[in-house]
Structures are given as structure tokens and as C-alpha cells.
Design a protein around this motif. Structure first.
Motif, PDB file in Angstrom:
ATOM      1  N   VAL A 187     -90.816  -1.290 101.168  1.00 39.99           N
ATOM      2  CA  VAL A 187     -91.193  -2.526 101.265  1.00 39.99           C
ATOM      3  C   VAL A 187     -91.739  -3.200 100.053  1.00 39.99           C
ATOM      4  CG1 VAL A 187     -92.932  -4.027 102.758  1.00 39.99           C
ATOM      5  CG2 VAL A 187     -91.479  -2.276 103.841  1.00 39.99           C
ATOM      6  N   LEU A 188     -92.443  -2.132  99.382  1.00 41.17           N
ATOM      7  CA  LEU A 188     -93.186  -2.610  98.124  1.00 41.17           C
ATOM      8  C   LEU A 188     -92.331  -3.176  97.171  1.00 41.17           C
ATOM      9  CD1 LEU A 188     -95.822  -3.151  96.431  1.00 41.17           C
ATOM     10  CD2 LEU A 188     -95.724  -0.874  95.759  1.00 41.17           C
ATOM     11  N   PHE A 189     -91.010  -2.303  96.834  1.00 39.87           N
ATOM     12  CA  PHE A 189     -89.920  -2.835  96.266  1.00 39.87           C
ATOM     13  C   PHE A 189     -89.400  -4.089  96.484  1.00 39.87           C
ATOM     14  CE2 PHE A 189     -85.647  -2.787  94.707  1.00 39.87           C
ATOM     15  CZ  PHE A 189     -85.723  -2.633  93.652  1.00 39.87           C
ATOM     16  N   THR A 190     -89.111  -4.347  97.633  1.00 38.18           N
ATOM     17  CA  THR A 190     -88.560  -5.468  98.199  1.00 38.18           C
ATOM     18  C   THR A 190     -89.239  -6.899  98.147  1.00 38.18           C
ATOM     19  OG1 THR A 190     -87.288  -4.265  99.918  1.00 38.18           O
ATOM     20  CG2 THR A 190     -87.558  -6.538 100.442  1.00 38.18           C
ATOM     21  N   ALA A 191     -90.676  -6.544  98.089  1.00 38.69           N
ATOM     22  CA  ALA A 191     -91.634  -7.758  98.313  1.00 38.69           C
ATOM     23  C   ALA A 191     -91.889  -8.163  96.768  1.00 38.69           C
ATOM     24  CB  ALA A 191     -92.910  -7.152  98.793  1.00 38.69           C
ATOM     25  N   ARG A 192     -91.541  -7.240  95.791  1.00 36.78           N
ATOM     26  CA  ARG A 192     -91.767  -7.622  94.620  1.00 36.78           C
ATOM     27  C   ARG A 192     -90.576  -8.266  94.015  1.00 36.78           C
ATOM     28  NH1 ARG A 192     -94.469  -1.947  92.429  1.00 36.78           N
ATOM     29  NH2 ARG A 192     -96.674  -2.624  92.284  1.00 36.78           N
ATOM     30  N   GLN A 193     -89.148  -7.655  94.356  1.00 37.66           N
ATOM     31  CA  GLN A 193     -87.859  -8.262  94.097  1.00 37.66           C
ATOM     32  C   GLN A 193     -87.773  -9.563  94.561  1.00 37.66           C
ATOM     33  OE1 GLN A 193     -83.940  -5.984  94.076  1.00 37.66           O
ATOM     34  NE2 GLN A 193     -83.962  -6.724  96.045  1.00 37.66           N
ATOM     35  N   ASP A 194     -88.401  -9.809  95.653  1.00 35.79           N
ATOM     36  CA  ASP A 194     -88.043 -11.057  96.699  1.00 35.79           C
ATOM     37  C   ASP A 194     -89.118 -11.970  96.428  1.00 35.79           C
ATOM     38  OD1 ASP A 194     -85.556 -10.067  96.922  1.00 35.79           O
ATOM     39  OD2 ASP A 194     -85.886  -9.769  99.338  1.00 35.79           O
ATOM     40  N   GLU A 195     -90.232 -11.537  95.719  1.00 34.82           N
ATOM     41  CA  GLU A 195     -91.430 -12.710  95.269  1.00 34.82           C
ATOM     42  C   GLU A 195     -92.406 -12.884  96.483  1.00 34.82           C
ATOM     43  OE1 GLU A 195     -89.768 -15.909  93.126  1.00 34.82           O
ATOM     44  OE2 GLU A 195     -89.396 -14.700  91.308  1.00 34.82           O
TER      45      GLU A 195
END
Length: 430
Positions: A96-104
Motif C-alpha cells: 500500500v505504501l509503495f502504491t500510495a507513493r507511486q500514485d501520489e
């Protein structure tokens, strides 16, 4: 669909059985190497609007979610196109953290963690840095699992233990179902290959040596320090050898040094990642197995099922999903008084061949009795029926949210509480 993914293995086991009643396509992130599939595979380049639109044309989308990079392109689609989430890990923090960073949408995620878990954990999640090290991060992942964020838009979820179900029940509109995880087939490498170095190490064991094995990724929550201390501090266990089988990284050096300090260098082996043939040979020679994960980050342990299927008595901590394993098939040690409790468990099994046989037989029967691809497919099929029944409620929620936002009422807690209460009563959602 990566060949080395155990999650891909168990999901394709289910697909083979589901395909007898459903028309199924497997969509997966594009890769140069894909495992064989019993149905059509559709690789996609990006989790973009085009992919989401194509998925939206299906009757139901089933998302396999695990806390690894394999699933980084799957989570954005699961949040955009509501479906049935099969959640393999209790903690999805990294995903989730990776996705949140990637998708802003990191700041939205941090705000959510601040509300749910406090400012300190929110700040650490935003910027872990180097403070605290691996063990601190694993503790955070166990406490701030972010699984609620991953499944909040889902029509339903499938998990693999009652313990995991309790963690996310009520955090999504749909139902949470429990399905027994099947034993993975593949472990990597050539199926039958046994390297000479592995065979030589097995042959070097004395006939009266008791081989204790633990299978899985060698990382900070593996419990190897506890196992080493338990063996080293008991002269009655001087014939016990410990093998830690599985992929490992730089952290393995710390464990090897600890074994040397405790005088166990000659009785401790870290063979690394092994082939299927090597794993079978090791488990065939083994007398006892151990699965001492702390903290527990997975929803069910595929490696413990593999060890049980081999007919080995397994020592586990009496917590999380391990506590749900049958008492006659495993030995449950205290997660509080760890070293003393684990030492007693090893001692009881090392000196009682009949007990080892009885536990190992019960363990194998437990796995063969329900941890199969067919049983897994049945669980997913039942969960899918529940998920499809929830689809109208998703449209209701979207319409209500849109109406409240258009009328400037989406931030009025009194209005939200009243609308929610009426909706729950009207549609029997409580």
C-alpha cells in the motif's frame, strides 16, 4: 504469474478447478517469463484506465493481493474496479505504501494512519529512514497492516485464517470469507536436482542426529535466534542440528555469527534457496520442523503447510493463525516465554520417537484433508457468490456519496451518521 511466486502457484491451483464452471481469464502484470496456465492469460502493461475499463466488462474480478512487488500493479486496479480480494498477507504495508507513493496519494494515506494509529506511526510511515532497523519496521507492519486500505473498495474478501478475518471484518462493504490455503507445488529450481553439496551435508549427519528444519524466507521474524538459544542452552539437545532452508539476504550473517558464538557452528546450516528435489530430500531426512514467526505478517503460512504435508511435527507459537492449527498435529510454544517454551518443545520431540510419529501423521492428514486446490476453489466460489450479491450496495454507496458531496454535506458528521444508519437498517448491512 511469475514462476517463483507461491501465491501464483496456489491461485492457479484454484483456477484449474474454477474453470470447470466459470469462464476465466487471468490478467497479470506483463513479464517476460510466465508460468503455465490452465486458462487464457492476458498480460497488461499498466494499471491504467484502459486496463480498468476492460476489467469492468467482466462479471467479477478476483484480485490476488500479497505484500510484494509482484502485486504492485494489481492494487491500483482493485481500488478502482470493485471485486473480490483474495488477501494472502495479513500485512500489506509495503504494498500500500509503495502504491500510495507511486500514485501520489501518500498524504491521504498518512492522514488515515494518523487518525487510526496516531501521529508517531504516521510520521514513521511517511519517512522510515534508517532509525530502528528491520525489526522496528516489521513491528510497524504488524501494527499498521494497511489491509483495510487495500480492501476498502472490495465487494468481498477471501482470507486463509479466522485470525486474519477478524482483522479486516467490517472494513469493507462485502463479506469476509475464510478458505484453507492449498500447499504450493513449486519452490524454485529444477524439480529433481539435488546439488552435491546438499547431499554431502545430509550424508554427513550421524544416524542418531536429530534434524530440526525451518522453511521459508530467512528474515528478522523467523525466530532463528530463539531456536539457536534453545538448543545451545540444553546439553540434552547436543545431537540436534538446525537447518534454516530458504532464500536469505544480508541478515543471514548475523544469525551465522550467533550460531558460532553459541558453539553451534557445526550444527547449523543455511543452505539457502533449494530446488524441489532438495527440499523433499531435506524434509525426508528431517525429524522435527519449526515455524516461529514473530511478528506474524502473513494470513496463513504456506511453508508450515509444506512441512506438515511432509509428515513432520511442527513447533509453532500459540498465536495468530498458528493457534488455529490442530493440537494433535503441532506443538504450540508460548510466544511470551519463548526460549524456555521452545526448548521444552524440542526436547519433548527429540527424545520421543512415538510422539514425533503421531504428530507428524496427524499433520499430514490435516493438510491432505483440506489444504487442496479443489477445496480452495470451493471457498473462492462461495465468496464470489456473496461478492456478486453486494454489487448493488456499491452503486448505492457511490450514489449517496456523490449526492452528499454535490450538496456540500460530505463533511457534516451528523448528516453522514444519519444517512449511514438509515442505509444500514434499510439494506440490512449491519
Amino acid at each position: 504469474m511469475a514462476p517463483e511466486s507461491a501465491i501464483a502457484d496456489v491461485m492457479t491451483q484454484a483456477v484449474a478447478h474454477l474453470a470447470t464452471e466459470w469462464e476465466i481469464d487471468i490478467w497479470c502484470p506483463g513479464s517476460r517469463t510466465l508460468r503455465p496456465s490452465p486458462v487464457r492469460v492476458v498480460p497488461f502493461a499498466q494499471p491504467d484506465l484502459e486496463t480498468a475499463t476492460a476489467l469492468g466488462a467482466y462479471d467479477l474480478v478476483i484480485y490476488a493481493l500479497g505484500d510484494s512487488s509482484f502485486h504492485a500493479a494489481i492494487l491500483p486496479l482493485a481500488r478502482r474496479v470493485p471485486g473480490l480480494a483474495v488477501v494472502h498477507d495479513a500485512s500489506l504495508t509495503n504494498l500500500v505504501l509503495f502504491t500510495a507513493r507511486q500514485d501520489e496519494w501518500l498524504e491521504d494515506l498518512v492522514a488515515h494512519v494518523r487518525r487510526e494509529h496516531g501521529a508517531d506511526k504516521a510520521a514513521y510511515l511517511r519517512d522510515p529512514g534508517d532509525s530502528g532497523g528491520t525489526e522496528t519496521w516489521l513491528r510497524l507492519c504488524a501494527e499498521v497492516t494497511l489491509a483495510d486500505v487495500a480492501v476498502e473498495h472490495s465487494l468481498g474478501a477471501v482470507v486463509h485464517s479466522r485470525w486474519h478475518a477478524q482483522q479486516i471484518d467490517g472494513r469493507l462493504l462485502g463479506d469476509v470469507s475464510v478458505a484453507r490455503l492449498p500447499v504450493p507445488h513449486a519452490h524454485g529450481g529444477n524439480d529433481e536436482e539435488i546439488r552435491e553439496v546438499i547431499q554431502d551435508r545430509l550424508d554427513a549427519l550421524d544416524d542418531d542426529a536429530v534434524l530440526l528444519v525451518t522453511v521459508g524466507h530467512v528474515n528478522a521474524n523467523r525466530g532463528l535466534g530463539v531456536l539457536l538459544a534453545a538448543i545451545a542452552e540444553d546439553p540434552a539437545l547436543k545431537n540436534v542440528h538446525l537447518w534454516a532452508v530458504g532464500t536469505h539476504g544480508a541478515q543471514v550473517g548475523t544469525v551465522v555469527r550467533l550460531a558460532d558464538e553459541l558453539g553451534l557452528g557445526a550444527r547449523f546450516e543455511v543452505p539457502g534457496r533449494v530446488s524441489d528435489g532438495e527440499l523433499r530430500a531435506i524434509l525426508h531426512r528431517a525429524d522435527i520442523a519449526a515455524a516461529l514467526r514473530e511478528p506474524v505478517l502473513e494470513g496463513q503460512s504456506a511453508s508450515v503447510l509444506t512441512q506438515m504435508q511432509a509428515g513432520l511435527p511442527v513447533i509453532v507459537y500459540n498465536h495468530a493463525h498458528y493457534a488455529e492449527l490442530p493440537d494433535d498435529a503441532v506443538v504450540k510454544a508460548s510466544p511470551v516465554d519463548r526460549i524456555a517454551s521452545v526448548r521444552e518443545a524440542i526436547r519433548s520431540l527429540a527424545h520421543d520417537c512415538d510422539l514425533r510419529t503421531a504428530k507428524g501423521t496427524a499433520a499430514r492428514e490435516y493438510v491432505l484433508g483440506g489444504s487442496t486446490g479443489a477445496a480452495y476453489a470451493d471457498g473462492i466460489r462461495r465468496a464470489a457468490d456473496l461478492a456478486l450479491a453486494r454489487r448493488p450496495y456499491v452503486h448505492l454507496a457511490e450514489d449517496l456519496t456523490s449526492q452528499l458531496r454535490r450538496n456540500g454535506l460530505s463533511r457534516k458528521s451528523v448528516v453522514i451518521d444519519n444517512v449511514t444508519s438509515i442505509s444500514l437498517e434499510l439494506f440490512d448491512l449491519d
